[in-house]
Design a protein around this motif. Structure first.
Motif, PDB file in Angstrom:
ATOM      1  N   ASN A  48      11.674   3.611  -8.592  1.00  0.00           N
ATOM      2  CA  ASN A  48      10.961   3.507  -9.864  1.00  0.00           C
ATOM      3  C   ASN A  48       9.573   3.025  -9.505  1.00  0.00           C
ATOM      4  OD1 ASN A  48      11.580   0.887  -9.328  1.00  0.00           O
ATOM      5  ND2 ASN A  48      12.125   0.291 -11.482  1.00  0.00           N
ATOM      6  N   TRP A  49       9.095   2.719  -8.461  1.00  0.00           N
ATOM      7  CA  TRP A  49       7.729   2.262  -8.086  1.00  0.00           C
ATOM      8  C   TRP A  49       7.455   0.763  -8.748  1.00  0.00           C
ATOM      9  CZ3 TRP A  49       5.166   4.078  -4.347  1.00  0.00           C
ATOM     10  CH2 TRP A  49       5.616   5.388  -3.603  1.00  0.00           C
ATOM     11  N   GLN A  50       8.565   0.046  -9.012  1.00  0.00           N
ATOM     12  CA  GLN A  50       8.220  -1.051  -9.168  1.00  0.00           C
ATOM     13  C   GLN A  50       8.473  -2.280  -7.925  1.00  0.00           C
ATOM     14  OE1 GLN A  50       7.732  -2.892 -12.491  1.00  0.00           O
ATOM     15  NE2 GLN A  50       7.239  -0.896 -12.814  1.00  0.00           N
ATOM     16  N   LEU A  51       7.239  -2.331  -7.310  1.00  0.00           N
ATOM     17  CA  LEU A  51       6.985  -2.936  -5.832  1.00  0.00           C
ATOM     18  C   LEU A  51       7.494  -4.414  -6.052  1.00  0.00           C
ATOM     19  CD1 LEU A  51       3.770  -1.440  -5.144  1.00  0.00           C
ATOM     20  CD2 LEU A  51       5.715  -0.786  -4.188  1.00  0.00           C
ATOM     21  N   PRO A  52       8.497  -4.865  -5.302  1.00  0.00           N
ATOM     22  CA  PRO A  52       9.076  -6.392  -5.516  1.00  0.00           C
ATOM     23  C   PRO A  52       8.039  -7.340  -4.968  1.00  0.00           C
ATOM     24  CG  PRO A  52       9.907  -5.179  -3.686  1.00  0.00           C
ATOM     25  CD  PRO A  52       9.140  -4.306  -4.419  1.00  0.00           C
ATOM     26  N   ARG A  53       7.856  -8.585  -5.497  1.00  0.00           N
ATOM     27  CA  ARG A  53       6.752  -9.421  -5.059  1.00  0.00           C
ATOM     28  C   ARG A  53       7.336 -10.855  -5.365  1.00  0.00           C
ATOM     29  NH1 ARG A  53       2.950  -8.309 -10.616  1.00  0.00           N
ATOM     30  NH2 ARG A  53       4.482  -8.921 -12.316  1.00  0.00           N
TER      31      ARG A  53
END
Length: 267
Positions: free
Chosen positions: A230-235
């Motif tokens: 889903n292209w929510q890049l973890p940070r």
């Protein structure tokens, strides 16, 4: 320029090569000052009507970190040798690069683990028509340095989260490289509970034992179809104090986090 003085920091590494390996050392010529310039913060403020106070609106850094110092060909503490044309060519080829920023480290006690990406320019120090040293200007690409690459490995599942302590010098998000190995098939939802501004990172239809790599800073993924992500890049969340990041997962998985922390100290 009658002579030079030797200083606490006598060596630096640039693009994997050491100044001392070229037979040179950091020094000061005739009392000139070696300098390091940290970046300064400027506030944007708004005058409050009928009040002497100003309201804070935002802030930004004016300049990147830079350094200026001298180097000389080292023989002993009383004499520095003239530099021949071969050595001059070698120094310019190494330091005066046209292919972008390269890793720069000053070797000094308590500062050795601070890394910068830098460009370097040099100006010859001449005496009687001979080069006796160089004035070195180092300009970095950022307002702070970094640690070396660090790694944290963890095993989590839907009932056992992992507590990651963020220890960066900059209060902001930072974006690691994540290597994720699911331990069972299914849809994997990864979440940093303290990151209230971002939804779950979702990997659909993962396979047990497969490796997924997420480069959050550069937006690069490996080991999973873009259609199943889903292209929510973890940070990682970083505040002005030690910041807890609670990492949760809906599936059991092994995770390796690779990251560099911001370091604002300037030697």
């Amino acid at each position: 320029m009658k002579g030079n003085e030797y200083v606490d920091a006598t060596n630096f590494i640039f693009d994997g090569k050491s100044l001392n390996d070229f037979g040179f050392i950091i020094c000061e010529f005739n009392g000139e000052t070696n300098t390091s310039t940290p970046s300064n913060i400027t506030f944007t403020t708004l005058k409050v009507p009928d009040n002497d106070r100003r309201r804070f609106i935002s802030s930004n850094y004016e300049d990147v970190v830079s350094f200026e110092f001298s180097i000389a060909k080292y023989e002993n503490k009383k004499n520095n040798l003239p530099i021949n044309s071969y050595e001059d060519r070698a120094m310019r080829k190494w330091l005066c690069r046209e292919d972008g920023f390269h890793e720069f480290i000053i070797e000094q006690e308590d500062f050795y683990n601070i890394y910068y990406n830098a460009q370097i320019n040099i100006t010859p120090q001449m005496v009687a028509g001979r080069i006796r040293g160089y004035r070195v200007t180092v300009i970095t690409d950022n307002v702070y340095g970094y640690t070396e690459w660090l790694e944290t490995e963890l095993d989590i599942n839907n009932t056992s989260p992992y507590i990651f302590l963020a220890l960066s010098d900059r209060a902001d998000y930072f974006y690691p490289i994540w290597e994720i190995i699911p331990m069972q098939n299914g849809d994997l939802h990864l979440k940093i509970l303290e990151d209230i501004n971002q939804t779950n990172t979702i990997f659909n239809s993962v396979k047990a034992g497969g490796k997924i790599i997420i480069d959050s800073e550069n937006g690069i993924i490996e080991g999973i179809s873009p259609d199943n992500f889903n292209w929510q890049l973890p940070r990682i969340v970083q505040g002005y104090d030690e910041t807890v990041n609670t990492i949760t997962s809906t599936l059991p998985c092994h995770i390796k986090i690779k990251y560099r922390l911001a370091r604002k100290a300037v030697c």
